[in-house]
Motif scaffolding. Structure first.
Motif, PDB file in Angstrom:
ATOM      1  N   VAL A  39       2.009  11.034  -5.522  1.00  0.00           N
ATOM      2  CA  VAL A  39       2.337   9.853  -6.335  1.00  0.00           C
ATOM      3  C   VAL A  39       2.620   8.641  -5.441  1.00  0.00           C
ATOM      4  CG1 VAL A  39       3.125  11.181  -8.341  1.00  0.00           C
ATOM      5  CG2 VAL A  39       4.754  10.628  -6.536  1.00  0.00           C
ATOM      6  N   LYS A  40       1.974   8.617  -4.285  1.00  0.00           N
ATOM      7  CA  LYS A  40       2.136   7.475  -3.373  1.00  0.00           C
ATOM      8  C   LYS A  40       1.565   6.209  -4.021  1.00  0.00           C
ATOM      9  CE  LYS A  40      -2.127   8.937  -1.051  1.00  0.00           C
ATOM     10  NZ  LYS A  40      -2.642   9.809   0.025  1.00  0.00           N
ATOM     11  N   ALA A  41       1.893   5.069  -3.400  1.00  0.00           N
ATOM     12  CA  ALA A  41       1.386   3.775  -3.891  1.00  0.00           C
ATOM     13  C   ALA A  41       1.648   3.616  -5.386  1.00  0.00           C
ATOM     14  CB  ALA A  41      -0.103   3.617  -3.557  1.00  0.00           C
ATOM     15  N   ALA A  43       2.296   5.789  -7.698  1.00  0.00           N
ATOM     16  CA  ALA A  43       1.461   6.718  -8.461  1.00  0.00           C
ATOM     17  C   ALA A  43       0.074   6.118  -8.685  1.00  0.00           C
ATOM     18  CB  ALA A  43       2.115   7.131  -9.776  1.00  0.00           C
ATOM     19  N   TYR A  44      -0.568   5.755  -7.577  1.00  0.00           N
ATOM     20  CA  TYR A  44      -1.917   5.183  -7.578  1.00  0.00           C
ATOM     21  C   TYR A  44      -1.986   3.981  -8.526  1.00  0.00           C
ATOM     22  CZ  TYR A  44      -3.583   9.291  -4.942  1.00  0.00           C
ATOM     23  OH  TYR A  44      -3.774  10.273  -3.986  1.00  0.00           O
ATOM     24  N   GLY A  45      -0.893   3.224  -8.532  1.00  0.00           N
ATOM     25  CA  GLY A  45      -0.867   1.999  -9.320  1.00  0.00           C
ATOM     26  C   GLY A  45      -0.398   2.160 -10.750  1.00  0.00           C
ATOM     27  N   ASN A 202      -6.281  18.485  -1.033  1.00  0.00           N
ATOM     28  CA  ASN A 202      -6.182  17.283  -1.856  1.00  0.00           C
ATOM     29  C   ASN A 202      -6.922  17.584  -3.167  1.00  0.00           C
ATOM     30  OD1 ASN A 202      -8.777  17.411  -0.903  1.00  0.00           O
ATOM     31  ND2 ASN A 202      -8.823  15.349  -0.042  1.00  0.00           N
ATOM     32  N   SER A 203      -7.195  16.582  -3.980  1.00  0.00           N
ATOM     33  CA  SER A 203      -7.865  16.845  -5.263  1.00  0.00           C
ATOM     34  C   SER A 203      -9.158  17.616  -5.064  1.00  0.00           C
ATOM     35  CB  SER A 203      -8.188  15.533  -5.986  1.00  0.00           C
ATOM     36  OG  SER A 203      -7.010  14.850  -6.336  1.00  0.00           O
ATOM     37  N   ALA A 204      -9.990  17.132  -4.153  1.00  0.00           N
ATOM     38  CA  ALA A 204     -11.283  17.775  -3.942  1.00  0.00           C
ATOM     39  C   ALA A 204     -11.095  19.195  -3.422  1.00  0.00           C
ATOM     40  CB  ALA A 204     -12.119  16.956  -2.962  1.00  0.00           C
ATOM     41  N   GLY A 350     -12.710   4.676  -6.746  1.00  0.00           N
ATOM     42  CA  GLY A 350     -11.726   4.611  -7.832  1.00  0.00           C
ATOM     43  C   GLY A 350     -10.307   4.405  -7.338  1.00  0.00           C
ATOM     44  N   TYR A 351      -9.982   4.985  -6.198  1.00  0.00           N
ATOM     45  CA  TYR A 351      -8.640   4.833  -5.623  1.00  0.00           C
ATOM     46  C   TYR A 351      -8.273   3.355  -5.478  1.00  0.00           C
ATOM     47  CZ  TYR A 351      -9.358   9.612  -3.596  1.00  0.00           C
ATOM     48  OH  TYR A 351      -9.610  10.937  -3.367  1.00  0.00           O
ATOM     49  N   GLU A 352      -9.237   2.576  -4.980  1.00  0.00           N
ATOM     50  CA  GLU A 352      -8.927   1.176  -4.707  1.00  0.00           C
ATOM     51  C   GLU A 352      -8.789   0.383  -6.007  1.00  0.00           C
ATOM     52  OE1 GLU A 352     -11.677  -0.967  -2.160  1.00  0.00           O
ATOM     53  OE2 GLU A 352     -10.153  -2.462  -1.704  1.00  0.00           O
TER      54      GLU A 352
HETATM   55  C1  LIG Z   1      -3.350  10.888  -0.531  1.00  0.00           C
HETATM   56  C2  LIG Z   1      -3.156  12.251  -0.027  1.00  0.00           C
HETATM   57  C3  LIG Z   1      -3.406  13.363  -0.852  1.00  0.00           C
HETATM   58  C4  LIG Z   1      -4.042  13.246  -2.218  1.00  0.00           C
HETATM   59  O1  LIG Z   1      -5.406  12.903  -2.067  1.00  0.00           O
HETATM   60  P1  LIG Z   1      -6.385  12.762  -3.334  1.00  0.00           P
HETATM   61  O2  LIG Z   1      -7.717  12.589  -2.721  1.00  0.00           O
HETATM   62  O3  LIG Z   1      -5.925  11.563  -4.070  1.00  0.00           O
HETATM   63  O4  LIG Z   1      -6.238  13.993  -4.135  1.00  0.00           O
HETATM   64  C5  LIG Z   1      -3.072  14.619  -0.364  1.00  0.00           C
HETATM   65  N1  LIG Z   1      -2.555  14.763   0.865  1.00  0.00           N
HETATM   66  C6  LIG Z   1      -2.331  13.723   1.700  1.00  0.00           C
HETATM   67  C7  LIG Z   1      -1.774  13.956   3.060  1.00  0.00           C
HETATM   68  C8  LIG Z   1      -2.633  12.434   1.281  1.00  0.00           C
HETATM   69  O5  LIG Z   1      -2.433  11.398   2.112  1.00  0.00           O
END
Ligand SMILES: *Cc1c(COP(=O)(O)O)cnc(C)c1O
Length: 367
Positions: A39-41, A43-45, A202-204, A350-352
């Motif tokens: 939920v950084k930034a 929560a992605y805005g 991460n998500s992927a 999409g992130y941006e």
């Molecule tokens: C941003 C981030 C994630 C999440 O990445 P997504 O591609 O948004 O799922 C996971 N781990 C780390 C260390 C990150 O910086």
């Protein structure tokens, strides 16, 4: 504080039910592996104070933010959650970790030493994650440094390693060779820390069984944007509706906007909305005579920007959208126009688009 609707250029609707559903979809996908949320930034805005509790309500107990300031905001919203700060230690603010029960992600030898000293001074083995670099070359201990920490009698003993983690660089591109190498390296590292939970996905990465380990860390997938090339995103979470402030007719050959960069090829109707790049509707999403801009929907019809995106305004070619008048709605995101469609037209991801969503919208949370 949200802007009142009648003072805002557009309404940003964030569907917390869709967010929670996406969380549950990832839980189901992982077949029982715990799922944290990134939920950084803000929560992605989308607003960390609303997104945090919504995800906690869906069963999420562990969160990752980038900055300590974000962790403090989140702590107020989810008092019982485990919160990690990804970007390493923030200078002198070690007392803040303790005071708010926040865990650092230690991403360098210096981080490890500083935190170990702090714990020694307190006489308490506070919990922290250890970030090991497996190929991103951004943050993280290298493999040799991590291996040293795993030996008995090292600084690691001064704190409690609560999580071993690394981060994937290319998992969104299926079959990218670096992903397999990173999974391999991570497998070696986690083997050095038996009994300590580990996290890579991460998500992927959540789509790859070999990357799931003990804790998955999705971000973007939760928010309904594309997370693997060629794969549909989960449920859309965001929509952006802008009331049309003015409609005008122009003649073939007339130009619209700054730089006269877009020329009407025919007699046209132009609708103007009060959204611009200062609202995060980025300038690259506009149209010129050489380039098509981002899609948007007016009267159910897909339309295009007419000309460049201004700071506070956007002109839309609504010639094919039937009768359109001031007060009608232009849907810039939603009704089949995805965050990724805007991103693609603007040459970004999409992130941006999500993290750029501006502060002048009236924000409405549903679900
Ligand atoms: C941003 C981030 C994630 C999440 O990445 P997504 O591609 O948004 O799922 C996971 N781990 C780390 C260390 C990150 O910086």
């Amino acid at each position: 504080m949200t802007i009142p609707q009648n003072e805002a250029g557009a309404v940003l609707t964030i569907d917390l039910a869709a967010l929670a559903a996406n969380y549950r979809t990832i839980v189901a996908m992982g077949g029982g592996v715990p799922v944290a949320a990134v939920v950084k930034a803000d929560a992605y805005g989308l607003g960390i104070e609303r997104v945090g509790p919504a995800l906690a309500g869906a069963g999420c107990t562990t969160f990752f933010v980038a900055h300590l300031s974000e962790a403090r905001r989140l702590r107020a919203a989810v008092p019982d959650a485990t919160i990690y700060v990804l970007n390493g230690l923030f200078g002198a603010a070690l007392d803040t970790y303790l005071a708010h029960d926040i865990r650092p992600v230690l991403g360098s030898r210096e981080d490890v030493e500083t935190f170990a000293e702090f714990c020694n001074g307190l006489g308490r083995r506070l919990p922290a994650a250890i970030h090991v670099d497996t190929g991103m070359n951004r943050l993280g201990l290298d493999l040799a440094e991590a291996a040293l920490l795993a030996e008995p009698g090292t600084a690691a003993l001064a704190f409690t390693p609560a999580l071993i983690m690394s981060h994937l660089a290319c998992a969104d591109e299926p079959g990218h060779p670096l992903t397999a190498r990173q999974i391999d390296r991570f497998q070696q590292i986690r083997g050095l820390f038996p009994g300590i939970p580990s996290s890579l996905a991460n998500s992927a990465g959540c789509t790859l069984p070999a990357a799931r380990h003990d804790l998955m860390r999705p971000g973007i997938a939760l928010y309904g944007a594309r997370f693997v090339t060629g794969r549909d995103p989960l449920a859309p979470v965001v929509r952006l509706d802008a009331p049309i402030v003015q409609v005008r007719g122009i003649r073939a050959g007339d130009t619209v906007g700054y730089g006269a960069a877009w020329t009407a090829g025919r007699s046209s109707r132009i609708a103007v909305v009060s959204v611009g790049y200062a609202d995060g509707y980025i300038r690259q999403a506009g149209s010129t005579d050489r380039k098509t801009g981002a899609p948007m929907r007016v009267n159910g019809v897909i339309c295009q920007p007419a000309g460049r995106v201004s700071m506070d305004l956007l002109a839309i070619d609504v010639t094919d959208a039937g009768p359109v008048s001031a007060g009608d709605t232009a849907t810039l995101i939603g009704d089949g126009v995805g965050v990724d469609d805007v991103a693609e037209a603007a040459g970004t991801i999409g992130y941006e688009i999500l993290t750029s969503l501006g502060k002048r919208y009236h924000r409405r949370y549903t679900g």
